[in-house]
Design a protein around this motif. Structure first.
Motif, PDB file in Angstrom:
ATOM      1  N   LYS A 143      -7.095 -37.144   1.676  1.00  0.00           N
ATOM      2  CA  LYS A 143      -7.523 -36.868   0.299  1.00  0.00           C
ATOM      3  C   LYS A 143      -6.510 -35.964  -0.381  1.00  0.00           C
ATOM      4  CE  LYS A 143     -10.271 -36.667  -3.316  1.00  0.00           C
ATOM      5  NZ  LYS A 143     -10.310 -37.785  -4.284  1.00  0.00           N
ATOM      6  N   GLY A 144      -5.964 -35.033   0.389  1.00  0.00           N
ATOM      7  CA  GLY A 144      -4.915 -34.178  -0.146  1.00  0.00           C
ATOM      8  C   GLY A 144      -3.698 -34.988  -0.552  1.00  0.00           C
ATOM      9  N   CYS A 145      -3.355 -36.002   0.233  1.00  0.00           N
ATOM     10  CA  CYS A 145      -2.211 -36.863  -0.089  1.00  0.00           C
ATOM     11  C   CYS A 145      -2.454 -37.629  -1.394  1.00  0.00           C
ATOM     12  CB  CYS A 145      -1.957 -37.846   1.045  1.00  0.00           C
ATOM     13  SG  CYS A 145      -1.539 -37.085   2.637  1.00  0.00           S
ATOM     14  N   VAL A 146      -3.659 -38.191  -1.526  1.00  0.00           N
ATOM     15  CA  VAL A 146      -3.981 -38.958  -2.735  1.00  0.00           C
ATOM     16  C   VAL A 146      -3.960 -38.059  -3.966  1.00  0.00           C
ATOM     17  CG1 VAL A 146      -5.820 -40.225  -3.919  1.00  0.00           C
ATOM     18  CG2 VAL A 146      -5.263 -40.772  -1.547  1.00  0.00           C
ATOM     19  N   ASN A 147      -4.565 -36.880  -3.858  1.00  0.00           N
ATOM     20  CA  ASN A 147      -4.584 -35.974  -5.008  1.00  0.00           C
ATOM     21  C   ASN A 147      -3.183 -35.511  -5.387  1.00  0.00           C
ATOM     22  OD1 ASN A 147      -7.323 -36.257  -4.890  1.00  0.00           O
ATOM     23  ND2 ASN A 147      -7.794 -34.114  -4.489  1.00  0.00           N
ATOM     24  N   LEU A 148      -2.351 -35.259  -4.361  1.00  0.00           N
ATOM     25  CA  LEU A 148      -0.968 -34.862  -4.629  1.00  0.00           C
ATOM     26  C   LEU A 148      -0.208 -36.015  -5.283  1.00  0.00           C
ATOM     27  CD1 LEU A 148       1.292 -32.773  -4.374  1.00  0.00           C
ATOM     28  CD2 LEU A 148       1.713 -33.622  -2.050  1.00  0.00           C
ATOM     29  N   GLY A 182      -6.624 -44.295  -1.013  1.00  0.00           N
ATOM     30  CA  GLY A 182      -5.174 -44.446  -1.068  1.00  0.00           C
ATOM     31  C   GLY A 182      -4.771 -45.883  -1.341  1.00  0.00           C
ATOM     32  N   CYS A 183      -5.487 -46.835  -0.736  1.00  0.00           N
ATOM     33  CA  CYS A 183      -5.205 -48.255  -0.994  1.00  0.00           C
ATOM     34  C   CYS A 183      -5.481 -48.601  -2.450  1.00  0.00           C
ATOM     35  CB  CYS A 183      -6.055 -49.135  -0.077  1.00  0.00           C
ATOM     36  SG  CYS A 183      -5.830 -48.809   1.694  1.00  0.00           S
ATOM     37  N   TYR A 184      -6.581 -48.071  -2.954  1.00  0.00           N
ATOM     38  CA  TYR A 184      -6.955 -48.366  -4.343  1.00  0.00           C
ATOM     39  C   TYR A 184      -5.926 -47.800  -5.322  1.00  0.00           C
ATOM     40  CZ  TYR A 184      -9.501 -48.153  -8.765  1.00  0.00           C
ATOM     41  OH  TYR A 184      -9.861 -48.279 -10.077  1.00  0.00           O
ATOM     42  N   THR A 185      -5.534 -46.544  -5.123  1.00  0.00           N
ATOM     43  CA  THR A 185      -4.579 -45.936  -6.048  1.00  0.00           C
ATOM     44  C   THR A 185      -3.209 -46.607  -5.936  1.00  0.00           C
ATOM     45  OG1 THR A 185      -4.265 -44.189  -4.386  1.00  0.00           O
ATOM     46  CG2 THR A 185      -5.686 -43.679  -6.257  1.00  0.00           C
ATOM     47  N   LYS A 237       3.971 -43.166  -4.766  1.00  0.00           N
ATOM     48  CA  LYS A 237       3.762 -44.406  -4.014  1.00  0.00           C
ATOM     49  C   LYS A 237       3.750 -44.133  -2.509  1.00  0.00           C
ATOM     50  CE  LYS A 237       6.245 -48.575  -2.652  1.00  0.00           C
ATOM     51  NZ  LYS A 237       7.546 -49.284  -2.733  1.00  0.00           N
ATOM     52  N   GLN A 238       4.679 -43.314  -2.038  1.00  0.00           N
ATOM     53  CA  GLN A 238       4.759 -42.996  -0.613  1.00  0.00           C
ATOM     54  C   GLN A 238       3.488 -42.295  -0.131  1.00  0.00           C
ATOM     55  OE1 GLN A 238       8.327 -40.644  -0.562  1.00  0.00           O
ATOM     56  NE2 GLN A 238       9.706 -42.436  -0.534  1.00  0.00           N
ATOM     57  N   LEU A 239       2.983 -41.402  -0.952  1.00  0.00           N
ATOM     58  CA  LEU A 239       1.760 -40.667  -0.581  1.00  0.00           C
ATOM     59  C   LEU A 239       0.545 -41.585  -0.545  1.00  0.00           C
ATOM     60  CD1 LEU A 239       2.474 -37.453  -2.639  1.00  0.00           C
ATOM     61  CD2 LEU A 239       2.208 -37.530  -0.153  1.00  0.00           C
ATOM     62  N   PHE A 240       0.429 -42.453  -1.541  1.00  0.00           N
ATOM     63  CA  PHE A 240      -0.687 -43.402  -1.550  1.00  0.00           C
ATOM     64  C   PHE A 240      -0.594 -44.362  -0.364  1.00  0.00           C
ATOM     65  CE2 PHE A 240      -0.761 -43.045  -6.487  1.00  0.00           C
ATOM     66  CZ  PHE A 240      -1.466 -41.848  -6.396  1.00  0.00           C
ATOM     67  N   ARG A 241       0.624 -44.800  -0.066  1.00  0.00           N
ATOM     68  CA  ARG A 241       0.831 -45.704   1.075  1.00  0.00           C
ATOM     69  C   ARG A 241       0.461 -45.008   2.384  1.00  0.00           C
ATOM     70  NH1 ARG A 241       0.595 -50.675   2.162  1.00  0.00           N
ATOM     71  NH2 ARG A 241       1.990 -51.232   0.445  1.00  0.00           N
ATOM     72  N   LYS A 242       0.863 -43.766   2.516  1.00  0.00           N
ATOM     73  CA  LYS A 242       0.539 -42.995   3.720  1.00  0.00           C
ATOM     74  C   LYS A 242      -0.967 -42.943   3.928  1.00  0.00           C
ATOM     75  CE  LYS A 242       0.958 -38.316   5.684  1.00  0.00           C
ATOM     76  NZ  LYS A 242       1.541 -36.950   5.495  1.00  0.00           N
ATOM     77  N   ALA A 243      -1.685 -42.618   2.851  1.00  0.00           N
ATOM     78  CA  ALA A 243      -3.148 -42.518   2.948  1.00  0.00           C
ATOM     79  C   ALA A 243      -3.759 -43.875   3.286  1.00  0.00           C
ATOM     80  CB  ALA A 243      -3.723 -41.972   1.647  1.00  0.00           C
TER      81      ALA A 243
END
Length: 296
Positions: A211-216, A248-251, A234-240
């Motif tokens: 969740k921290g990754c998505v928010n960041l 993360g997939c949705y974002t 993009k990298q953060l969303f992909r990681k999540a």
């Protein structure tokens, strides 16, 4: 917040109003035997309010021989039947070990259930348990106590207390506190500072809280508190997403749907929306249906 409230709840109005009202009237006049008969009849008919009130009589020995074990059974029946005051009362018995084996964990679970349903006495008691546990080094309890202060549940709303508790928990490795604390700074519930929010989200993300990754990532999309960098987003969303965090997939799907930091690709967006929807992220399902209706 120092001691547990032991006030037991006895309520008199619901679908079985006649029986419960009559029982309450008799109880208030001191006619406990008559109150017992009326509430027992209500309980036997499936009225959980009647079971709760009957438990109160047994707990206190009003018109019956005091028997906390029977009281616990009646409170449990009421609680399991959806009568939330019964959960609160049963929690009191577990806390003090009356009629049941003393069990603070069960008391906490029952009080949380009652607190979440709006029983403020339960929120207060829950806060006492959280404070004692927090003082003894349980960071999840510090986090939970912070939630009570943030929402003013059983105690006076106090964002400064929330921040102190979440900072303590965050600094001691409870990453959800870092995320929630970041959200306070991002939204400005106490002090608005998106740079601090980004630092807290990064700390949570680096410690494995997706969740921290998505928010960041969301901050990097618009350059809030950080230098705008949609590649990093993009990298953060992909990681999540790769870690199974469906938001993360949705974002990430949104980036592809709108061409933000990537080449627009509605087929990839559809795949990501589907993955998130199938994984339980309900917010993605609507967008998935829209794209599939368009042939993607």
């Amino acid at each position: 917040m120092k001691k547990i409230l032991i006030v037991l709840l006895i309520i008199g109005v619901n679908l079985y109003a006649n029986l419960n009202d009559d029982g309450m009237a008799e109880f208030q006049k001191g006619n406990y035997q008559k109150a017992k008969q009326l509430w027992k009849k209500a309980c036997d008919m499936g009225d959980m309010n009647g079971c709760n009130n009957l438990g109160f009589l047994y707990k206190n020995g009003n018109g019956v021989k005091k028997n906390s074990q029977i009281a616990s059974q009646l409170y449990k029946k009421a609680c399991n039947g959806g009568y939330i005051e019964g959960c609160y009362n049963l929690g009191v018995l577990y806390y003090y070990g009356e009629g049941v084996i003393k069990n603070y964990t069960k008391a906490k679970q029952l009080w949380k259930k009652a607190c979440d349903s709006g029983i403020m006495q339960s929120c207060y008691n829950l806060g006492v348990l959280y404070k004692n546990s927090c003082d003894n080094g349980n960071m999840q309890s510090c986090y939970n106590l912070g939630i009570l202060y943030k929402n003013g549940m059983g105690i006076k709303q106090n964002y400064q207390k929330t921040i102190q508790l979440w900072e303590k928990a965050c600094n001691n490795g409870y990453t959800q506190s870092c995320v929630n604390l970041g959200a306070l700074y991002e939204k400005g519930f106490h002090i608005k500072n998106k740079q601090i929010a980004s630092q807290l989200y990064k700390k949570a993300c680096d410690s494995g809280n997706m969740k921290g990754c998505v928010n960041l990532g969301a901050l990097y999309v618009d350059g809030d508190g950080v230098t705008k960098n949609r590649t990093i987003a993009k990298q953060l969303f992909r990681k999540a997403c790769d870690k199974g965090f469906m938001e993360g997939c949705y974002t990430l799907g949104i980036l592809y749907a709108k061409g933000i930091g990537v080449k627009k690709n509605l087929n990839i967006a559809t795949q990501l929306y589907k993955k998130a929807c199938d994984g339980g992220y309900i917010g993605s399902c609507k967008d998935y249906k829209i794209l599939t209706s368009q042939g993607y």
